[in-house]
Structure formats: C-alpha cells, structure tokens
Motif scaffolding. Structure first.
Motif, PDB file in Angstrom:
ATOM      1  N   LEU A 287       0.841  -1.186   0.000  1.00  0.00           N
ATOM      2  CA  LEU A 287       0.000   0.000   0.000  1.00  0.00           C
ATOM      3  C   LEU A 287       0.881   1.242   0.000  1.00  0.00           C
ATOM      4  N   ALA A 288       0.513   2.232  -0.803  1.00  0.00           N
ATOM      5  CA  ALA A 288       1.380   3.379  -1.054  1.00  0.00           C
ATOM      6  C   ALA A 288       1.513   4.278   0.167  1.00  0.00           C
ATOM      7  N   MET A 289       2.693   4.877   0.311  1.00  0.00           N
ATOM      8  CA  MET A 289       2.966   5.859   1.346  1.00  0.00           C
ATOM      9  C   MET A 289       2.774   7.254   0.769  1.00  0.00           C
ATOM     10  N   PRO A 290       2.545   8.268   1.624  1.00  0.00           N
ATOM     11  CA  PRO A 290       2.339   9.627   1.109  1.00  0.00           C
ATOM     12  C   PRO A 290       3.606  10.189   0.498  1.00  0.00           C
ATOM     13  N   GLY A 291       3.427  11.041  -0.532  1.00  0.00           N
ATOM     14  CA  GLY A 291       4.546  11.696  -1.189  1.00  0.00           C
ATOM     15  C   GLY A 291       4.666  13.141  -0.758  1.00  0.00           C
ATOM     16  N   ALA A 292       5.512  13.874  -1.473  1.00  0.00           N
ATOM     17  CA  ALA A 292       5.779  15.267  -1.119  1.00  0.00           C
ATOM     18  C   ALA A 292       4.535  16.131  -1.212  1.00  0.00           C
ATOM     19  N   ILE A 293       3.671  15.857  -2.198  1.00  0.00           N
ATOM     20  CA  ILE A 293       2.492  16.703  -2.356  1.00  0.00           C
ATOM     21  C   ILE A 293       1.494  16.507  -1.214  1.00  0.00           C
ATOM     22  N   SER A 294       1.486  15.336  -0.592  1.00  0.00           N
ATOM     23  CA  SER A 294       0.618  15.131   0.574  1.00  0.00           C
ATOM     24  C   SER A 294       1.245  15.715   1.835  1.00  0.00           C
ATOM     25  N   ARG A 295       2.573  15.695   1.919  1.00  0.00           N
ATOM     26  CA  ARG A 295       3.231  16.332   3.065  1.00  0.00           C
ATOM     27  C   ARG A 295       3.009  17.847   3.038  1.00  0.00           C
ATOM     28  N   ALA A 296       2.747  18.390   1.851  1.00  0.00           N
ATOM     29  CA  ALA A 296       2.481  19.826   1.728  1.00  0.00           C
ATOM     30  C   ALA A 296       1.013  20.170   1.947  1.00  0.00           C
ATOM     31  N   HIS A 297       0.200  19.221   2.345  1.00  0.00           N
ATOM     32  CA  HIS A 297      -1.234  19.457   2.568  1.00  0.00           C
ATOM     33  C   HIS A 297      -1.444  20.611   3.538  1.00  0.00           C
ATOM     34  N   ARG A 298      -2.315  21.534   3.168  1.00  0.00           N
ATOM     35  CA  ARG A 298      -2.623  22.748   3.933  1.00  0.00           C
ATOM     36  C   ARG A 298      -1.427  23.694   4.024  1.00  0.00           C
ATOM     37  N   GLY A 299      -0.456  23.506   3.145  1.00  0.00           N
ATOM     38  CA  GLY A 299       0.711  24.379   3.167  1.00  0.00           C
ATOM     39  C   GLY A 299       1.133  24.752   1.765  1.00  0.00           C
ATOM     40  N   VAL A 300       2.439  24.778   1.534  1.00  0.00           N
ATOM     41  CA  VAL A 300       3.011  25.257   0.275  1.00  0.00           C
ATOM     42  C   VAL A 300       3.889  24.169  -0.329  1.00  0.00           C
ATOM     43  N   LEU A 301       3.680  23.874  -1.601  1.00  0.00           N
ATOM     44  CA  LEU A 301       4.563  22.997  -2.370  1.00  0.00           C
ATOM     45  C   LEU A 301       5.354  23.883  -3.323  1.00  0.00           C
ATOM     46  N   PHE A 302       6.656  23.942  -3.125  1.00  0.00           N
ATOM     47  CA  PHE A 302       7.522  24.821  -3.923  1.00  0.00           C
ATOM     48  C   PHE A 302       8.374  23.982  -4.852  1.00  0.00           C
ATOM     49  N   LEU A 303       8.212  24.196  -6.139  1.00  0.00           N
ATOM     50  CA  LEU A 303       9.020  23.509  -7.150  1.00  0.00           C
ATOM     51  C   LEU A 303      10.008  24.515  -7.723  1.00  0.00           C
ATOM     52  N   ASP A 304      11.215  24.508  -7.177  1.00  0.00           N
ATOM     53  CA  ASP A 304      12.269  25.379  -7.683  1.00  0.00           C
ATOM     54  C   ASP A 304      12.852  24.766  -8.953  1.00  0.00           C
ATOM     55  N   GLU A 305      13.265  25.632  -9.869  1.00  0.00           N
ATOM     56  CA  GLU A 305      13.714  25.179 -11.188  1.00  0.00           C
ATOM     57  C   GLU A 305      12.659  24.246 -11.789  1.00  0.00           C
ATOM     58  N   ALA A 306      11.426  24.747 -11.861  1.00  0.00           N
ATOM     59  CA  ALA A 306      10.294  23.907 -12.269  1.00  0.00           C
ATOM     60  C   ALA A 306      10.480  23.326 -13.665  1.00  0.00           C
ATOM     61  N   ALA A 307      11.130  24.068 -14.566  1.00  0.00           N
ATOM     62  CA  ALA A 307      11.324  23.567 -15.926  1.00  0.00           C
ATOM     63  C   ALA A 307      12.309  22.405 -15.982  1.00  0.00           C
ATOM     64  N   GLU A 308      13.049  22.163 -14.888  1.00  0.00           N
ATOM     65  CA  GLU A 308      13.972  21.024 -14.845  1.00  0.00           C
ATOM     66  C   GLU A 308      13.254  19.735 -14.450  1.00  0.00           C
ATOM     67  N   PHE A 309      12.033  19.839 -13.891  1.00  0.00           N
ATOM     68  CA  PHE A 309      11.263  18.642 -13.564  1.00  0.00           C
ATOM     69  C   PHE A 309      10.809  17.976 -14.861  1.00  0.00           C
ATOM     70  N   SER A 310      10.741  16.658 -14.848  1.00  0.00           N
ATOM     71  CA  SER A 310      10.281  15.953 -16.040  1.00  0.00           C
ATOM     72  C   SER A 310       8.800  16.250 -16.272  1.00  0.00           C
ATOM     73  N   GLY A 311       8.411  16.162 -17.539  1.00  0.00           N
ATOM     74  CA  GLY A 311       7.017  16.430 -17.877  1.00  0.00           C
ATOM     75  C   GLY A 311       6.054  15.496 -17.171  1.00  0.00           C
ATOM     76  N   GLU A 312       6.464  14.252 -16.966  1.00  0.00           N
ATOM     77  CA  GLU A 312       5.600  13.284 -16.304  1.00  0.00           C
ATOM     78  C   GLU A 312       5.277  13.721 -14.879  1.00  0.00           C
ATOM     79  N   ARG A 313       6.274  14.235 -14.157  1.00  0.00           N
ATOM     80  CA  ARG A 313       6.055  14.660 -12.778  1.00  0.00           C
ATOM     81  C   ARG A 313       5.183  15.914 -12.725  1.00  0.00           C
ATOM     82  N   LEU A 314       5.425  16.856 -13.638  1.00  0.00           N
ATOM     83  CA  LEU A 314       4.629  18.079 -13.642  1.00  0.00           C
ATOM     84  C   LEU A 314       3.181  17.793 -14.015  1.00  0.00           C
ATOM     85  N   GLU A 315       2.977  16.931 -15.004  1.00  0.00           N
ATOM     86  CA  GLU A 315       1.602  16.639 -15.426  1.00  0.00           C
ATOM     87  C   GLU A 315       0.837  15.866 -14.364  1.00  0.00           C
TER      88      GLU A 315
END
Length: 503
Positions: A287-315
C-alpha cells in the motif's frame, strides 16, 4: 480458554479500519500460523511476538496457535499488530484475563526483549478507533504525544510488554497521555529581507490572501526562492481540524517529532527536481505511502527550477490541483491521501540562466522548448504569473524600509476574513475554492466590469478556466482593497496576472 480476541487498526492512507485479532490454541504439533492477508513484515510478527513473550517471563503455548486477522480481505501492513497479537495469545492461554481487552485498541511493535516500540500512523489509527466507538487504547510510551492529540478516548502508554501484562492483571497502572501543551510559535523568515521586487511581493501577497497558485520567472539569484520561503509566514495558522489532518499525514509518513507532534504552521515542502514519481505523488511496495504533495497538505509545495522537472512529474500535478486529493491504485486496494496545497513554481527564463539577460546564449527555439516543459494545461491552473526584474541596487532608492511579514500578514488576514464571511454559508474559506459557476451566476459581475475579460475570451487570449481564475483573483484584489465587489480595474489587474508573456 482456548480462544481470545484483541483489536488493532489497519491504515489505508490516513483512513483507519478496525482489525479483530483472534488467537486460537488447539491440539496439534507446536507451531504458529498467521492468516488474514499479512504482508512480509507482519508474517514475521509470530517470531517477534513469541520471543518477546518469552523474554518477558511469560509462557508461549506448546501447541498449535492460529492467529486470524479480520476482515480477512483487508491488507495488513506493518508491525503495529504485534502488541495485539501478544495480548490475544496470552489471553487465549489463560496467562492474563481478557476483560480489559474488550473495547481496547492495541498499537505497537515488539522488540525481541519485550520493549514496545512506536509505529507510524498512531494518530489516524486512534481517530479511527474513536470513530468506531472504542474507549481506550494502549500504545508505546514514545507515542503518547500523538495520543494526547485525540480527545474522547483514553490513551495509555507502555514501555514493555510486561507492563501491559501486569495492567491486564490489574497489578499495574499504565501511564496516561497528558494534555498537549501549547506549541511554541515557530520563527518564520521575514519578508523584509527581500530586496526590491515590488511586483513579485505584491503577487505573493495576493497569493496568500486568496490561496492562489503562483509562478515566478526570473534570472538566477533574483529572489524567487526567498519569496517562496516567506509565503507560509503570510498564511494563517492551521485550525484544530486542519492541524489534525496535516499531523495525520506526517504520522503515517513517520516525520513527527515526539516532543511537539502537532503541526500548527502550514508546511513548506520543496522537493528537488530529480525526485522520483513515487516520492512526489506517493507510492512504494504494497500500500502506497504519502509523497511530497501530501506532506504539503494545507501548506506550500515549492518547485524550484520547475522547468527542470520531467514532464511526467509536472503533469501528475494537474488532477491533484483540481481535486485536492491523491488516489493511488495498487493490487491490494486504492489509497487516498489529502493534497490541498498552494503550488509555487519558480523557473529561469532559459536553460543557460545567465546573471544578465543580455548574456543569454540560447536561441529563441531553445528558450521556447525550455519553458514549454511547463505545459499549457498546467499553467492554466496557475492563477498568478509574474516576471521578476533584475536587482539594480542592494538598497531601496527612496530609503524606505521594505514591509515586514507582520505588516503584509495583517492585510492578508483582513482579506481572508472578508472572503470567509462572504462564502461562509457555502463552506468555502478562500476565493480560490469558489467554483466558476458560482462566480458567473449568483455572484456575477456587471458586463461593464467584465468587458475586458469577455474580449480576452473572444480573442482566445484566455480559456474558460482561465476566465474563472481571473474572477477569483479579482475578488481577492477587491478584498485586499476593502471593496465590497470587484470593479473593472480589479478585473484588468487579474487579467494582467494571467498574461502568458510572464511565462
């Protein structure tokens, strides 16, 4: 008696399900059988528990022991069932009375010498037990801090299995959870430390006031990361309900501190662009564990150098931004984690990222390809876009001190209060949560106010989703200005925030 029962909790995401642990001692060759969809770690529980029972001075049955975990079709993951298994076996063998096991949930891993170790997910497990009507729980002494956060259920702590055995025999009183102390006010980075950037500072204030997503484009070292790190300081502290939601996610993830387990400050999560999909969204074996986007729940998710993230992760963020929830399907079930966060993207305007724009060696095609990694559908979900200007002096020219976080936060709180009062009967708290149909019908603005927005739609400059987001931004600008309703200037300013040239 040859049959006894104890109870524990299985977690599916942050949702708990009560598990009945049955221990049957019958005739046959000595051995222990565990049934009920256990994972690898749980299959080893029979060996851990047997050693812990013997090293605690108790006798393990010299006959066949069958352990059943019900519901049988529910996946059981982890070592949190150890304490319940030990109690059920000892009660079935007659070593301890089973009276106190009724209505009690047991959560804890057993060491071979009988120590009770803490496990992940104690908080959501106790919330599930309380919801199911259980009145008492026994956890590791190290988990009492989490246990104290749950009202309406008696939480007791034990350091060793022997303490639980003596408690079941009425020979000992276990340590109860104490009421949690008021958390210390966390220090936040001050907005006054940021030099210049008036447009970006204003965009950050608007984002905080309305709960909007933000994109910042600018040269390296211009202050994008500094501004993003100061956004949590502009947000209001989490309410009691929100704190429990965030703490439950962090409890399952295993990142809580025992001395101050309750999360009161909106979290700030900034993953590196090399992060894996499972680490970003959630995943893992079983069973899956929470990722970074769930740890940011009710807060801020900051993607620095966003264009360096792969398209799969951004989509992968697109659906999450709309539904505020992560659903991860596995062979053994679907896990849901909350993921309601403010997204802040920061990126350079080109791959070479020179200190000055005039030094850029990238071709127009290379620049377009680089920023093209931020797809149109993703950018359409980002409310505010701002292009940051180079710093030309380390001192403000008019010798005025930059506004501090406290000054800006005061305006943000007033604006949020106006929005909360306006949307209270509908259950929304910020303008970013209001659906488009509500803004176009019940709270529709006059045609003269939205004329510029209508022209943008007619020319194809913005999409229908973008128009809805412009309306939300306009309401936020009106709240910051203290106006009862947006006017044409607010709509024009909102449309300027949506200008694609900023990206």
């Amino acid at each position: 008696m040859a049959l006894a029962r104890a109870w524990s909790v299985a977690l599916l995401g942050i949702d708990g399900r009560l598990v009945e642990i049955e221990a049957d001692i019958g005739a046959g060759m000595p051995g222990t059988k565990l049934v009920g969809l256990p994972d690898t770690g749980l299959r080893e529980a029979k060996d851990r528990v047997r050693a812990a029972v013997r090293n605690s001075g108790q006798k393990w049955p010299d006959s066949a022991v069958t352990l059943g975990l019900s519901p049988a079709n529910l996946p059981k993951v982890g070592s949190g069932y150890d304490l319940g298994i030990a109690a059920a076996v000892l009660a079935a063998s007659g070593s301890v009375p089973a009276t106190k096991l009724i209505g009690t949930v047991l959560l804890g891993e057993l060491a071979l010498d009988g120590r009770v170790r803490p496990v992940r997910g104690v908080l959501p497990a106790l919330l599930a037990a309380r919801g199911a009507g259980y009145r008492r729980a026994v956890v590791s002494a190290d988990s009492l801090g989490e246990g104290a956060l749950v009202d309406g259920i008696e939480v007791l702590g034990a350091g060793r299995l022997l303490e639980v055995v003596e408690w079941l025999k009425d020979e000992r009183v276990l340590v109860p959870a104490e009421a949690p102390t008021a958390p210390e006010v966390a220090e936040v980075a001050d907005l006054a430390d940021v030099v210049g950037q008036p447009e970006a500072r204003w965009a950050l204030e608007v984002a905080a006031a309305g709960g909007h997503h933000l994109l910042m484009v600018g040269l390296p070292g211009i202050g994008k990361t500094m501004l993003a790190k100061r956004l949590p300081g502009l947000l209001p502290p989490l309410s009691d309900e929100e704190s429990l939601e965030v703490t439950a996610v962090h409890s399952v993830e295993g990142s809580l501190h025992s001395d101050s387990p309750l999360v009161r400050v909106p979290p700030f999560v900034a993953p590196h662009h090399s992060i894996s999909m499972a680490a970003l969204v959630g995943g893992g074996s079983g069973l899956a564990m929470p990722g970074a986007i769930s740890r940011a729940h009710r807060g801020v998710l900051f993607l620095d150098e966003a264009a360096e993230f792969s398209g799969e992760r951004l989509e992968a963020l697109r659906t999450v931004l709309e539904e505020c929830e992560v659903r991860i399907a596995r062979a053994r079930g679907v896990v849901r984690y909350p993921a309601s966060f403010q997204l802040v993207l920061a990126t350079n305007p080109c791959p070479c990222a020179p200190p000055r724009e005039t030094d850029c060696s990238c071709s127009p095609m290379a620049r377009r390809r680089y920023l093209g990694r931020l797809s149109g559908p993703l950018l359409d979900r980002v409310d505010l876009r701002v292009r940051m200007r180079p710093i030309t002096a380390m001192r403000v020219h008019d010798d005025t001190e930059p506004e501090s976080t406290e000054q800006v936060r005061t305006r943000v709180m007033r604006a949020r209060q106006r929005a909360a009062e306006r949307w209270a009967e509908h259950g929304w708290r910020t303008n970013s949560q209001v659906p488009g149909p509500m803004l176009r019908k019940e709270f529709a603005l006059p045609c003269r106010v939205t004329a510029l927005l209508d022209r943008g739609l007619d020319r194809g400059a913005i999409t229908a989703r973008g128009a809805d987001r412009c309306l939300r931004i306009a309401w936020t600008l009106a709240d910051l200005a203290g106006s009862p309703c947006p006017d044409a200037d607010h709509v024009a300013a909102a449309l300027e925030f949506r200008d694609r040239r900023a990206a």
